[in-house]
Motif scaffolding. Structure first.
Motif, PDB file in Angstrom:
ATOM      1  N   ILE A  79      41.428 -26.146 -24.304  1.00 37.22           N
ATOM      2  CA  ILE A  79      42.513 -27.069 -24.660  1.00 37.22           C
ATOM      3  C   ILE A  79      42.095 -27.971 -25.821  1.00 37.22           C
ATOM      4  CG2 ILE A  79      43.857 -29.040 -23.795  1.00 37.22           C
ATOM      5  CD1 ILE A  79      43.819 -27.525 -21.027  1.00 37.22           C
ATOM      6  N   ARG A  80      40.847 -28.468 -25.807  1.00 31.93           N
ATOM      7  CA  ARG A  80      40.356 -29.313 -26.906  1.00 31.93           C
ATOM      8  C   ARG A  80      40.308 -28.524 -28.213  1.00 31.93           C
ATOM      9  NH1 ARG A  80      36.218 -30.719 -23.511  1.00 31.93           N
ATOM     10  NH2 ARG A  80      34.701 -29.739 -24.879  1.00 31.93           N
ATOM     11  N   GLN A  81      39.765 -27.298 -28.160  1.00 35.15           N
ATOM     12  CA  GLN A  81      39.646 -26.513 -29.381  1.00 35.15           C
ATOM     13  C   GLN A  81      41.026 -26.132 -29.914  1.00 35.15           C
ATOM     14  OE1 GLN A  81      37.230 -22.934 -29.145  1.00 35.15           O
ATOM     15  NE2 GLN A  81      37.059 -22.852 -31.377  1.00 35.15           N
ATOM     16  N   ARG A  82      41.891 -25.711 -29.048  1.00 36.76           N
ATOM     17  CA  ARG A  82      43.236 -25.323 -29.469  1.00 36.76           C
ATOM     18  C   ARG A  82      43.962 -26.504 -30.121  1.00 36.76           C
ATOM     19  NH1 ARG A  82      47.596 -21.471 -26.891  1.00 36.76           N
ATOM     20  NH2 ARG A  82      49.379 -22.145 -28.137  1.00 36.76           N
ATOM     21  N   ALA A  83      43.881 -27.681 -29.504  1.00 38.08           N
ATOM     22  CA  ALA A  83      44.555 -28.865 -30.048  1.00 38.08           C
ATOM     23  C   ALA A  83      44.034 -29.194 -31.443  1.00 38.08           C
ATOM     24  CB  ALA A  83      44.382 -30.049 -29.112  1.00 38.08           C
ATOM     25  N   ARG A  84      42.722 -29.134 -31.616  1.00 38.39           N
ATOM     26  CA  ARG A  84      42.149 -29.451 -32.931  1.00 38.39           C
ATOM     27  C   ARG A  84      42.567 -28.426 -33.975  1.00 38.39           C
ATOM     28  NH1 ARG A  84      36.276 -32.212 -32.549  1.00 38.39           N
ATOM     29  NH2 ARG A  84      36.824 -33.809 -31.039  1.00 38.39           N
ATOM     30  N   LEU A  85      42.580 -27.158 -33.600  1.00 35.48           N
ATOM     31  CA  LEU A  85      43.000 -26.118 -34.541  1.00 35.48           C
ATOM     32  C   LEU A  85      44.477 -26.259 -34.893  1.00 35.48           C
ATOM     33  CD1 LEU A  85      41.018 -23.087 -33.095  1.00 35.48           C
ATOM     34  CD2 LEU A  85      40.619 -24.214 -35.301  1.00 35.48           C
ATOM     35  N   GLU A  86      45.294 -26.573 -33.910  1.00 30.98           N
ATOM     36  CA  GLU A  86      46.727 -26.759 -34.175  1.00 30.98           C
ATOM     37  C   GLU A  86      46.957 -27.964 -35.087  1.00 30.98           C
ATOM     38  OE1 GLU A  86      48.746 -24.633 -30.301  1.00 30.98           O
ATOM     39  OE2 GLU A  86      48.289 -26.777 -30.157  1.00 30.98           O
ATOM     40  N   GLN A  87      46.142 -29.015 -34.950  1.00 33.52           N
ATOM     41  CA  GLN A  87      46.254 -30.165 -35.850  1.00 33.52           C
ATOM     42  C   GLN A  87      45.969 -29.762 -37.296  1.00 33.52           C
ATOM     43  OE1 GLN A  87      43.496 -32.983 -34.191  1.00 33.52           O
ATOM     44  NE2 GLN A  87      44.974 -33.795 -32.730  1.00 33.52           N
ATOM     45  N   GLU A  88      45.171 -28.709 -37.463  1.00 38.14           N
ATOM     46  CA  GLU A  88      44.840 -28.229 -38.809  1.00 38.14           C
ATOM     47  C   GLU A  88      45.801 -27.143 -39.279  1.00 38.14           C
ATOM     48  OE1 GLU A  88      40.681 -27.225 -39.071  1.00 38.14           O
ATOM     49  OE2 GLU A  88      40.077 -29.259 -38.571  1.00 38.14           O
ATOM     50  N   GLY A  89      46.878 -26.909 -38.513  1.00 41.36           N
ATOM     51  CA  GLY A  89      47.923 -25.993 -38.959  1.00 41.36           C
ATOM     52  C   GLY A  89      47.901 -24.603 -38.353  1.00 41.36           C
ATOM     53  N   TRP A  90      46.948 -24.304 -37.499  1.00 39.49           N
ATOM     54  CA  TRP A  90      46.876 -22.968 -36.907  1.00 39.49           C
ATOM     55  C   TRP A  90      47.950 -22.775 -35.846  1.00 39.49           C
ATOM     56  CZ3 TRP A  90      44.206 -19.057 -38.844  1.00 39.49           C
ATOM     57  CH2 TRP A  90      43.150 -19.345 -39.700  1.00 39.49           C
ATOM     58  N   ILE A  91      48.532 -21.586 -35.853  1.00 39.03           N
ATOM     59  CA  ILE A  91      49.415 -21.165 -34.764  1.00 39.03           C
ATOM     60  C   ILE A  91      48.578 -20.249 -33.888  1.00 39.03           C
ATOM     61  CG2 ILE A  91      51.450 -19.804 -34.156  1.00 39.03           C
ATOM     62  CD1 ILE A  91      52.747 -20.872 -36.703  1.00 39.03           C
ATOM     63  N   ILE A  92      48.539 -20.553 -32.602  1.00 37.17           N
ATOM     64  CA  ILE A  92      47.683 -19.821 -31.671  1.00 37.17           C
ATOM     65  C   ILE A  92      48.557 -19.216 -30.587  1.00 37.17           C
ATOM     66  CG2 ILE A  92      45.756 -20.021 -30.058  1.00 37.17           C
ATOM     67  CD1 ILE A  92      44.926 -22.517 -31.827  1.00 37.17           C
ATOM     68  N   ILE A  93      48.401 -17.918 -30.410  1.00 39.60           N
ATOM     69  CA  ILE A  93      49.130 -17.197 -29.376  1.00 39.60           C
ATOM     70  C   ILE A  93      48.102 -16.751 -28.342  1.00 39.60           C
ATOM     71  CG2 ILE A  93      50.578 -15.203 -28.866  1.00 39.60           C
ATOM     72  CD1 ILE A  93      51.523 -15.453 -31.860  1.00 39.60           C
ATOM     73  N   GLY A  94      48.163 -17.336 -27.163  1.00 35.52           N
ATOM     74  CA  GLY A  94      47.133 -17.081 -26.149  1.00 35.52           C
ATOM     75  C   GLY A  94      45.829 -17.683 -26.634  1.00 35.52           C
ATOM     76  N   THR A  95      44.858 -16.832 -26.908  1.00 37.20           N
ATOM     77  CA  THR A  95      43.589 -17.306 -27.458  1.00 37.20           C
ATOM     78  C   THR A  95      43.426 -16.917 -28.919  1.00 37.20           C
ATOM     79  OG1 THR A  95      42.438 -15.304 -26.726  1.00 37.20           O
ATOM     80  CG2 THR A  95      42.411 -17.197 -25.220  1.00 37.20           C
ATOM     81  N   ARG A  96      44.381 -16.159 -29.468  1.00 38.54           N
ATOM     82  CA  ARG A  96      44.250 -15.611 -30.823  1.00 38.54           C
ATOM     83  C   ARG A  96      44.862 -16.525 -31.875  1.00 38.54           C
ATOM     84  NH1 ARG A  96      42.700 -11.407 -33.432  1.00 38.54           N
ATOM     85  NH2 ARG A  96      43.836 -10.471 -35.150  1.00 38.54           N
ATOM     86  N   LEU A  97      44.087 -16.775 -32.933  1.00 34.22           N
ATOM     87  CA  LEU A  97      44.599 -17.517 -34.076  1.00 34.22           C
ATOM     88  C   LEU A  97      45.494 -16.571 -34.857  1.00 34.22           C
ATOM     89  CD1 LEU A  97      41.966 -19.046 -33.230  1.00 34.22           C
ATOM     90  CD2 LEU A  97      41.827 -19.777 -35.589  1.00 34.22           C
ATOM     91  N   SER A  98      46.734 -16.957 -35.030  1.00 32.43           N
ATOM     92  CA  SER A  98      47.698 -16.081 -35.689  1.00 32.43           C
ATOM     93  C   SER A  98      47.725 -16.345 -37.188  1.00 32.43           C
ATOM     94  CB  SER A  98      49.080 -16.280 -35.063  1.00 32.43           C
ATOM     95  OG  SER A  98      50.031 -15.468 -35.679  1.00 32.43           O
TER      96      SER A  98
END
Length: 103
Positions: A79-98
């Motif tokens: 959850i921490r990693q996903r939130a930080r990546l999403e703040q940088e603009g990444w769209i994540i589906i499941g565990t995969r960076l899209s």
């Protein structure tokens, strides 16, 4: 690996990690290779896992070679990693960076 070699490995990995720009990601193996230690992807993973929780290093930009978050879904670390990546603009589906909306 001797203590001196391990210290060199750690310092090289952390220098390379610190240079990964916002909005980009790097695989564990690629980080090891750029640090001069090809084949040490698992050791990079251990190093990332043992960083202090309050580190300023962009640990969240390190993903596996399939561009996936390595933590199990819905764990605190995921959850921490996903939130930080999403703040940088990444769209994540499941565990995969899209894709990154802000390349």
């Amino acid at each position: 690996m001797t203590n001196q070699a391990m210290d060199h490995f750690k310092s090289q990995v952390l220098v390379i990690l610190n240079e990964v720009p916002s909005g980009e990601c790097i695989a564990y193996g690629e980080l090891a290779k750029q640090a001069g230690f090809p084949g040490y992807a698992r050791q990079v993973g251990r190093l990332m896992k043992n960083l202090p929780k309050d580190t300023k290093l962009p640990w969240h930009r390190v993903v596996n070679s399939q561009r996936r978050i390595s933590f199990a879904e819905n764990t605190d670390a995921y959850i921490r990693q996903r939130a930080r990546l999403e703040q940088e603009g990444w769209i994540i589906i499941g565990t995969r960076l899209s894709i990154n909306e802000h390349p």
